[in-house]
Design a protein around this motif. Sequence first.
Motif, PDB file in Angstrom:
ATOM      1  N   SER A 277     -73.936  62.741 -25.516  1.00 47.33           N
ATOM      2  CA  SER A 277     -73.141  63.938 -25.468  1.00 47.33           C
ATOM      3  C   SER A 277     -71.904  63.304 -25.459  1.00 47.33           C
ATOM      4  O   SER A 277     -71.824  62.102 -25.404  1.00 47.33           O
ATOM      5  CB  SER A 277     -74.056  64.805 -24.277  1.00 47.33           C
ATOM      6  N   LYS A 278     -71.272  64.314 -25.675  1.00 46.98           N
ATOM      7  CA  LYS A 278     -69.734  63.692 -25.980  1.00 46.98           C
ATOM      8  C   LYS A 278     -69.313  62.867 -24.022  1.00 46.98           C
ATOM      9  O   LYS A 278     -69.101  62.067 -24.247  1.00 46.98           O
ATOM     10  CB  LYS A 278     -68.597  65.167 -25.989  1.00 46.98           C
TER      11      LYS A 278
ATOM     12  N   PRO B  84     -73.376  61.435 -31.607  1.00 48.00           N
ATOM     13  CA  PRO B  84     -73.236  62.233 -30.812  1.00 48.00           C
ATOM     14  C   PRO B  84     -74.934  62.960 -31.410  1.00 48.00           C
ATOM     15  O   PRO B  84     -75.127  63.076 -32.200  1.00 48.00           O
ATOM     16  CB  PRO B  84     -72.327  63.030 -31.759  1.00 48.00           C
ATOM     17  N   LYS B  85     -74.808  63.851 -30.311  1.00 48.17           N
ATOM     18  CA  LYS B  85     -75.848  64.709 -30.569  1.00 48.17           C
ATOM     19  C   LYS B  85     -75.531  65.073 -31.792  1.00 48.17           C
ATOM     20  O   LYS B  85     -74.761  66.449 -31.524  1.00 48.17           O
ATOM     21  CB  LYS B  85     -76.331  65.462 -28.872  1.00 48.17           C
TER      22      LYS B  85
ATOM     23  N   GLU C 262     -71.135  61.023 -22.387  1.00 43.05           N
ATOM     24  CA  GLU C 262     -72.207  61.070 -22.257  1.00 43.05           C
ATOM     25  C   GLU C 262     -72.066  59.551 -22.690  1.00 43.05           C
ATOM     26  O   GLU C 262     -71.298  58.108 -22.081  1.00 43.05           O
ATOM     27  CB  GLU C 262     -73.408  60.630 -22.423  1.00 43.05           C
TER      28      GLU C 262
END
Length: 217
Positions: free
Chosen positions: A128-129, A99-100, A131
């Motif tokens: 991202s969550k 996660p980012k 993605e």
Amino acid sequence: MMKLTKKRVVLFLLFIFPLICFLILSTGKNNFTKLPVVTKNVVDISTLDSIYTFKGHTSIVCFLGNDVQAEKGGFFNLNEKIYKKFIEYNKFQMIAIYPKGKESDAKQIKKEISAFTDMVKWKFIAGSKEEIVALHSSFNSTDTLTNLYTSKVFLIDKKGDLRGRISDQDSKDGKLFGYNMNSVSELNAKLKDDVLVLFYEYYTAFKDKNKNKADRK
């Protein structure tokens, strides 16, 4: 009669015996036949980072999640039992999704694994969550992401299709979408075997293509 010299024995053990084992295994029920496609056209990794793609590669995908240190044992298993086995294979890559915002955690696990191996084919990719969930959902796997983590790893072929098993005795309805990296026995008995099947499939397709070209000349 040919003398059985020490040199010939060594050559047999190094080259001929492994080839014989390979040919024997190729006749097995679950070995060296086409590996089933369990999900077609999964979301490409390029949706997270345009530098990378599944197309043209053999990829093993894992999800690091929000607490990689708590789950790192499985990633070490994956590195030891699978990555090191196939690092020399052409167009092979290990995709680790995180996660980012967890860049420091990803950097730490990468540092720890690199103490034991060359990381050239490990690819750490942030998303991202949304993605990450979309990528995992496209696999149509029966497992779920918990904190963007799953113990399952996934085998993606050069066309971007998910490979697995459709008659796995340990899986519900016989379908195996992913392999449990926390289980050394499953990595050894299933994932390693299936990656070999896939590479052999590529080899035979390449050989047949060249044979057909030669026949047309």
